[in-house]
Scaffold this motif. Structure first.
Motif, PDB file in Angstrom:
ATOM      1  N   HIS A  76       2.034   1.675   6.140  1.00 36.24           N
ATOM      2  CA  HIS A  76       2.019   0.772   5.426  1.00 36.24           C
ATOM      3  C   HIS A  76       3.161   0.800   4.029  1.00 36.24           C
ATOM      4  O   HIS A  76       3.936   0.460   3.969  1.00 36.24           O
ATOM      5  CB  HIS A  76       0.609   0.375   4.822  1.00 36.24           C
ATOM      6  N   ASN A  77       2.767   1.963   3.146  1.00 39.82           N
ATOM      7  CA  ASN A  77       3.363   1.933   2.080  1.00 39.82           C
ATOM      8  C   ASN A  77       3.465   3.281   1.416  1.00 39.82           C
ATOM      9  O   ASN A  77       2.654   3.984   1.617  1.00 39.82           O
ATOM     10  CB  ASN A  77       3.112   0.835   1.002  1.00 39.82           C
ATOM     11  N   ALA A  78       4.469   3.604   0.590  1.00 40.98           N
ATOM     12  CA  ALA A  78       4.404   5.075  -0.097  1.00 40.98           C
ATOM     13  C   ALA A  78       3.202   5.504  -0.881  1.00 40.98           C
ATOM     14  O   ALA A  78       2.636   6.482  -0.561  1.00 40.98           O
ATOM     15  CB  ALA A  78       5.384   4.953  -1.322  1.00 40.98           C
ATOM     16  N   SER A  79       2.224   4.644  -1.395  1.00 39.45           N
ATOM     17  CA  SER A  79       1.087   4.867  -2.148  1.00 39.45           C
ATOM     18  C   SER A  79       0.004   5.411  -0.937  1.00 39.45           C
ATOM     19  O   SER A  79      -0.995   5.959  -1.276  1.00 39.45           O
ATOM     20  CB  SER A  79       0.594   3.770  -2.738  1.00 39.45           C
ATOM     21  N   HIS A  80       0.119   4.696   0.206  1.00 34.97           N
ATOM     22  CA  HIS A  80      -0.743   5.101   1.187  1.00 34.97           C
ATOM     23  C   HIS A  80      -0.716   6.747   1.603  1.00 34.97           C
ATOM     24  O   HIS A  80      -1.745   7.431   1.693  1.00 34.97           O
ATOM     25  CB  HIS A  80      -0.288   4.251   2.441  1.00 34.97           C
TER      26      HIS A  80
END
Ligand SMILES: [Zn+2]
Length: 644
Positions: free
Chosen positions: A337-341
């Motif tokens: 999904h994304n970097a924060s994941h």
């Protein structure tokens, strides 16, 4: 005799395991997937139906200090099915209400004199725990209510993916253990003695109201809940198998997005008189059923994490894992999904993880089983162009918009997929870009067969086919055309909605922020995004029109009758246009698209009129009309100008 000795040893072992895993579950650190836990519990139930461990309620054993409270009437579990045909036969053409099935913790909330006064977990259905002090932190649980009579609301408490990211950050900052997944953390926080404030990251979906008189249908109940400020699990009234299919397609799309952890849908007969009439079995009500896709989980190790830049410059992670078989396919990549994941789960090479696949949705990451050593890492620069990256709380973004080849390729690929050009893979597109044949999407329409012959492993037949497919995509429904521009924050459904208010390309292009914001469902910020996006793409739109691309407008708002109003179409076999485009044309002209031929079908669309396919045979037996694709287009366009 031997059997009995074996059984009693087995029972002791099972009871120990059930208690141990229940504890782990309620502290938010489960070691085994839910299905494995269910298996243990089911076996114990079979061997020793009255074992005290089976009556043990959730987090009582986790020393949460929560008081026990009873449910009256009990919170029964639902009958569930994994088979569409079972769902159809249960629905049996009755009107049903569909809602999302969310993977969280079932709760009952009690309101006195308009004030939130008590929250209970479901527990074993007859007895749960008092978690009022925690639920006071959940904004959805304390909406402003007008009703003064006492009432009870039942629903599901859950943690969304984006809230989980923030919650994980906060727990790590507080020195608490990193939570393992959004599914487990809800029970984990409810079972804690301290830090009840962490519950503010949770949402509550209300799906039932008890204690108030006067409701005749399920939809009236959810409308009442909505009016009193409760969050609703996307309720929808469904009247036919086609409606059920469409709703499940929507649920699948949400599952792929992975923001709200839903894993199916719950259906309930709309007519409440039927509820009373049918009553319940000893286990579950007969008027309600949940539908789930058979999910399969598997475990594997992360080999490395690859980062790739999207068309909007977002740098997203993909976990490359040791190959593992899941629902009949070998899985080697999992999107993260994304970097924060990556930060929230502290993902890195060496982690042993669990992945899940259900509802034919692409496999996704579920949780970390055993972490590897060290900490996660984010890339320092854009993996495509080496440009600088900026990060907000959630994403990393490449700033080199005008010169990042990944962003450029992504934009053209978005067009290709939106308008549905067959045989044009991302690999072929990359070759086109490498050979400087294509830079932006309108360049596709200037390609000749000779140009296409210069592509690697492309012979005459394929070059001609590609050329034809590209040319065919010039006729495209307007929402797909707009979607192809890839404007941030606006997908196909956004455009479909906007087209109801601004029913032509010209009107949409000249709409102001104020006018768009006045349309129901559009906030000022998204209206601004759309206006800016259209302005930025203005010359691209002109170039596309000049290259011969002509978006079709088939709209009610043009004052034209909807020629296919209330007709149901089933499509079979190969079509000249992308299937999605044909379906859209039907819908825009007022028709509906079904999946199987039945007596409610109006027309079968096929280009193989001589075929003996099962759909064709059935359609003939039922005496249905059979149209070719071109007949369909003629019927639609004879009612209005069609092309714009
Ligand atoms: Zn870049």
């Amino acid at each position: 005799m031997t059997q009995n000795i074996y059984n009693s040893e087995r029972i002791t072992w099972l009871a120990g395991e059930v208690v141990r895993h229940k504890r782990l579950y309620y502290t938010g650190t489960p070691e085994i997937p839910d299905v494995d836990f269910d298996r243990l519990e089911t076996e114990l139930l079979k061997l020793s139906p009255n074992h005290p461990v089976l009556k043990m309620i959730g987090s009582k054993e986790s020393e949460s200090g929560n008081q026990k409270v009873t449910h009256d009437p009990p919170m029964l579990s639902l009958d569930k099915t994994y088979e569409l045909k079972d769902l159809y036969s249960w629905a049996n053409d009755r009107e049903v209400l569909g809602t999302l099935k969310v993977d969280g913790t079932s709760m009952s909330l009690v309101y006195l004199n308009g004030d939130f006064s008590l929250a209970k977990t479901r527990g074993n259905g007859r007895e749960g725990e008092d978690v009022t002090s925690k639920l006071k932190w959940v904004a959805d649980a304390v909406p402003s209510i007008v009703e003064k009579l006492p009432f009870e609301v039942r629903g599901e408490l859950y943690c969304s993916e984006s809230n989980f990211v923030k919650l994980a950050d906060e727990m790590v900052a507080l020195g608490l253990d990193r939570p393992s997944s959004p599914r487990n953390i809800v029970a984990g926080v409810l079972g804690r003695k301290s830090h009840g404030e962490l519950a503010r990251y949770f949402n509550f979906f209300a799906f039932d109201i008890l204690g108030l008189p006067g409701f005749k249908t399920e939809i009236q109940k959810v409308q009442w809940l909505g009016k009193n400020g409760f969050r609703l699990p996307e309720p929808q009234l469904l009247k036919s198998p086609q409606d059920l299919d469409a709703y499940l397609t929507h649920v699948k799309a949400l599952m792929a997005e992975d923001e709200v952890g839903c894993d199916g849908a719950v259906f309930s007969y709309n007519n409440l008189a039927l509820h009373n009439e049918l009553g319940m079995t000893s286990h579950h009500p007969r008027y309600k059923i949940s539908f789930k896709w058979q999910g399969q989980t598997a475990r594997s190790k992360i080999v490395r994490i690859d980062w790739a830049t999207s068309r909007l410059g977002i740098v997203t992670p993909v976990a490359v894992i040791e190959p593992v078989d899941l629902s009949g396919a070998t899985i080697t990549n999992i999107t993260l999904h994304n970097a924060s994941h990556v930060r929230a789960y502290n993902l890195k090479a060496g982690d042993f993880i669990e992945v899940v696949r259900s509802g034919e949705v692409i496999p996704k990451f579920l949780s970390v089983v055993t972490p590897g050593s060290g900490d996660f890492e984010w890339p320092k620069s854009c993996p495509s162009c080496g440009g600088d990256l900026v990060g907000d709380d959630v994403r990393l973004k490449c700033l080199n918009q005008s010169n990042c080849s990944a962003q450029k390729a992504g934009a053209v690929l978005n067009w290709i997929r939106a308008v549905g050009i067959d045989d044009l893979s991302d690999k072929r597109l990359q070759s086109m870009m490498d050979l400087n044949l294509v830079e932006v999407c309108c360049d596709l329409y200037n390609l000749t067969v000779e140009d296409l012959l210069t592509l690697p492993s492309t012979k005459e037949k394929m070059a001609q086919k590609l050329f034809d497919n590209i040319q065919k995509s010039k006729t495209v429904p307007l929402p797909m055309f707009l979607n192809g521009l890839g404007i941030e924050g606006a997908g196909q459904t956004t455009w479909e909605k906007l087209l109801e208010a601004f029913p032509s390309l010209e009107q949409i292009r000249t709409a102001t922020t104020e006018k768009i914001a006045a349309v129901d469902g559009f906030a000022e910020r998204s209206a601004q995004q759309i206006v800016d996006g259209l302005a930025r793409n203005s010359s691209l739109i002109d170039q596309l029109l000049k290259a011969g691309v002509s978006p079709i407008v088939a709209e009610v708002d043009l004052g034209v009758a909807r020629p296919l109003e209330s007709m149901i179409f089933v499509i079979t076999g190969e079509l000249e246009r992308p299937r999605k485009a044909v379906e859209d044309m039907i819908k825009r002209a007022g028709g509906r698209v079904g999946t199987s031929v039945s007596k409610t079908t109006s027309v079968l669309i096929t280009n193989e009129t001589e075929s003996n396919s099962s759909k064709m045979v059935k359609a003939k037996a039922l005496g249905l009309e059979i149209w070719s694709e071109n007949m369909l287009v003629t019927k639609i366009s004879s009612h209005h100008d069609g092309l714009n």
